[in-house]
Design a protein around this motif. Sequence first.
Motif, PDB file in Angstrom:
ATOM      1  N   THR A 239       0.814  -1.221   0.000  1.00 37.07           N
ATOM      2  CA  THR A 239       0.000   0.000   0.000  1.00 37.07           C
ATOM      3  C   THR A 239       0.843   1.265   0.000  1.00 37.07           C
ATOM      4  OG1 THR A 239      -0.093   0.008   2.429  1.00 37.07           O
ATOM      5  CG2 THR A 239      -1.836  -1.179   1.260  1.00 37.07           C
ATOM      6  N   ARG A 240       2.153   1.143  -0.208  1.00 33.97           N
ATOM      7  CA  ARG A 240       3.045   2.299  -0.194  1.00 33.97           C
ATOM      8  C   ARG A 240       3.724   2.464  -1.554  1.00 33.97           C
ATOM      9  NH1 ARG A 240       6.888   0.428   4.405  1.00 33.97           N
ATOM     10  NH2 ARG A 240       6.660  -1.438   3.113  1.00 33.97           N
ATOM     11  N   GLN A 241       3.989   3.713  -1.898  1.00 30.89           N
ATOM     12  CA  GLN A 241       4.649   3.997  -3.168  1.00 30.89           C
ATOM     13  C   GLN A 241       5.488   5.276  -3.032  1.00 30.89           C
ATOM     14  OE1 GLN A 241       2.789   5.670  -6.990  1.00 30.89           O
ATOM     15  NE2 GLN A 241       2.717   3.434  -7.347  1.00 30.89           N
ATOM     16  N   LEU A 242       6.608   5.299  -3.732  1.00 27.30           N
ATOM     17  CA  LEU A 242       7.451   6.489  -3.820  1.00 27.30           C
ATOM     18  C   LEU A 242       7.590   6.863  -5.293  1.00 27.30           C
ATOM     19  CD1 LEU A 242      10.272   5.606  -1.279  1.00 27.30           C
ATOM     20  CD2 LEU A 242       8.659   7.500  -1.061  1.00 27.30           C
ATOM     21  N   ARG A 243       7.535   8.187  -5.575  1.00 26.57           N
ATOM     22  CA  ARG A 243       7.718   8.670  -6.939  1.00 26.57           C
ATOM     23  C   ARG A 243       8.850   9.698  -6.944  1.00 26.57           C
ATOM     24  NH1 ARG A 243       1.523   9.351  -9.348  1.00 26.57           N
ATOM     25  NH2 ARG A 243       0.766   7.344  -8.547  1.00 26.57           N
TER      26      ARG A 243
ATOM     27  N   TYR B 160       8.457  11.641  -3.561  1.00 23.17           N
ATOM     28  CA  TYR B 160       7.104  11.949  -3.124  1.00 23.17           C
ATOM     29  C   TYR B 160       6.420  10.643  -2.705  1.00 23.17           C
ATOM     30  CZ  TYR B 160       7.890  16.491  -5.303  1.00 23.17           C
ATOM     31  OH  TYR B 160       8.380  17.715  -5.637  1.00 23.17           O
ATOM     32  N   ALA B 161       5.852  10.630  -1.484  1.00 21.99           N
ATOM     33  CA  ALA B 161       5.231   9.417  -0.956  1.00 21.99           C
ATOM     34  C   ALA B 161       3.752   9.366  -1.326  1.00 21.99           C
ATOM     35  CB  ALA B 161       5.392   9.367   0.567  1.00 21.99           C
ATOM     36  N   TYR B 162       3.265   8.126  -1.554  1.00 18.91           N
ATOM     37  CA  TYR B 162       1.854   7.891  -1.873  1.00 18.91           C
ATOM     38  C   TYR B 162       1.352   6.707  -1.052  1.00 18.91           C
ATOM     39  CZ  TYR B 162       1.837  11.114  -5.803  1.00 18.91           C
ATOM     40  OH  TYR B 162       1.883  12.232  -6.566  1.00 18.91           O
TER      41      TYR B 162
ATOM     42  N   PRO C  93       7.738  16.001   0.448  1.00 21.33           N
ATOM     43  CA  PRO C  93       8.823  15.465  -0.379  1.00 21.33           C
ATOM     44  C   PRO C  93      10.161  15.610   0.328  1.00 21.33           C
ATOM     45  CG  PRO C  93       8.117  17.602  -1.203  1.00 21.33           C
ATOM     46  CD  PRO C  93       7.147  17.218  -0.131  1.00 21.33           C
ATOM     47  N   CYS C  94      11.107  14.737  -0.055  1.00 21.96           N
ATOM     48  CA  CYS C  94      12.429  14.740   0.575  1.00 21.96           C
ATOM     49  C   CYS C  94      13.439  14.127  -0.400  1.00 21.96           C
ATOM     50  CB  CYS C  94      12.385  13.937   1.874  1.00 21.96           C
ATOM     51  SG  CYS C  94      13.934  13.956   2.801  1.00 21.96           S
ATOM     52  N   PRO C  95      14.696  14.587  -0.393  1.00 20.60           N
ATOM     53  CA  PRO C  95      15.707  13.969  -1.261  1.00 20.60           C
ATOM     54  C   PRO C  95      16.013  12.532  -0.858  1.00 20.60           C
ATOM     55  CG  PRO C  95      16.427  16.141  -0.482  1.00 20.60           C
ATOM     56  CD  PRO C  95      15.226  15.769   0.311  1.00 20.60           C
ATOM     57  N   ASP C  96      15.726  12.158   0.405  1.00 18.61           N
ATOM     58  CA  ASP C  96      16.018  10.800   0.891  1.00 18.61           C
ATOM     59  C   ASP C  96      14.732   9.976   0.844  1.00 18.61           C
ATOM     60  OD1 ASP C  96      16.189   9.244   4.040  1.00 18.61           O
ATOM     61  OD2 ASP C  96      17.361   8.649   2.283  1.00 18.61           O
ATOM     62  N   PRO C  97      14.709   8.833   0.133  1.00 18.40           N
ATOM     63  CA  PRO C  97      13.482   8.054   0.000  1.00 18.40           C
ATOM     64  C   PRO C  97      12.982   7.489   1.336  1.00 18.40           C
ATOM     65  CG  PRO C  97      15.365   6.836  -0.881  1.00 18.40           C
ATOM     66  CD  PRO C  97      15.845   8.211  -0.601  1.00 18.40           C
ATOM     67  N   VAL C  98      13.872   7.097   2.232  1.00 20.33           N
ATOM     68  CA  VAL C  98      13.458   6.539   3.528  1.00 20.33           C
ATOM     69  C   VAL C  98      12.728   7.601   4.342  1.00 20.33           C
ATOM     70  CG1 VAL C  98      14.224   5.461   5.662  1.00 20.33           C
ATOM     71  CG2 VAL C  98      15.332   4.879   3.491  1.00 20.33           C
ATOM     72  N   THR C  99      13.274   8.810   4.375  1.00 21.51           N
ATOM     73  CA  THR C  99      12.631   9.897   5.111  1.00 21.51           C
ATOM     74  C   THR C  99      11.301  10.273   4.487  1.00 21.51           C
ATOM     75  OG1 THR C  99      14.812  10.744   5.716  1.00 21.51           O
ATOM     76  CG2 THR C  99      12.937  12.242   5.977  1.00 21.51           C
ATOM     77  N   ALA C 100      11.225  10.308   3.170  1.00 23.67           N
ATOM     78  CA  ALA C 100       9.961  10.634   2.501  1.00 23.67           C
ATOM     79  C   ALA C 100       8.895   9.589   2.815  1.00 23.67           C
ATOM     80  CB  ALA C 100      10.190  10.720   0.995  1.00 23.67           C
TER      81      ALA C 100
END
Length: 401
Positions: free
Chosen positions: A362-366, A374-376, A391-398
């Motif tokens: 149920t999670r997605q990153l773009r 950007y998290a979805y 939004p964040c430059p780091d995918p884990v933080t986003a």
Amino acid sequence: MITAKDDRRRTFEAVPAGAQAASWWGRAWTAALEQASRDGARLDRGRAYAAGGHVDAVTVTPGRIVAYVRGSRPRPYRTELILPAFADDEWSVLLEAVAAEPASLAALLEREVPQSLAGQVLPAAGELLARCSCPDPARPPCKHAAALCYRTARLLDEDPFVLLLVRGRGERELLEELTRRNAAHAARERPRSAPGFPGVPARAALARTALPPLPAPLPVPAAAGLPPAYPADPAGPDPLALDQLASDAAARALALLATAEDPLAGLSLWQDAVRLASAHPTAGLTGAARVLYRDLARATGRSTTDLARAAAAWRQGGRAALAALEEPWDPPAGPFDRARPALIAAGRGSFRPARNRLSCGTRQLRLGRDGLWYAYESRPGDEDWWPTGRPCPDPVTALRG
């Protein structure tokens, strides 16, 4: 990212002072337990305990309210109030009724219990039960349970979503579900007819034989003024839409006067409609905002669901976030390739790539063209993705939101 499990557990370290409920729903809550008691003196002692601060932190989960209550002994007693949580089908009926009634939605968003829901969410006779670890052999509720009941009523005064949490759903998931249901209701509504109020052609109003000289320019004001109040007229435009358009035009004009640059230059019709809709954090839940969403969607040839999703993206990060929502692209090697190992190392799961998107359950990153993630989120088994977090430059933080 806040999950449904996190949303369904709240602990209140501080409870508003007092033992007497101020709202009608708070008084109805205490009445449910008082009706089960035949000992007025025990209830009086419970009120005194509540007013005297004997109730420690209150934890609320579906079907249960728990707190430690300090009595005459050094060790506090574990006290519970039990109220049955609703089943999924009961929630579906209730949420559909709320989504179809703008007055109920408006009351809930103002943190009031709608009168139309009183008979469904408030405890019925004998439904609210109490348990306590104290040695009181009398028929419950004991004074400790009564104290917890009175303190809970003060919580309900401030936040009726506590009552809905006891019934089984957290505030965040309720608002998300109501947003989706309202978008569907708005899409089914019949468009209003064109306004029939009288007017004068612009050519006739502006026609004159001689123009007076232009006045001297006024100084640039410090801030945009407030628009006048627009009375509601069944034959006229919606007052909320007029108010927003007037406020937006005033702010844009002030920026042009001060900087000689248009802050909205280059926006398409769709982008401007999304920007206007994003100014409403309720995402079209209230009756007035629902009309605005419907009219903006109709003017751009989109659905109200598309507009609600795009407005959520705009609130997430403006034009760049909207592009991340609507424009898939193929990113070059680099940050995108390093994201999956970083997510696995952080224990976030194995994400499958598809162009600039990484998905897992149920999670997605773009990855946007601006280099930000950007998290979805989506419901299980559904590809209905909605923006969440920042939004964040780091995918884990986003992903954490």
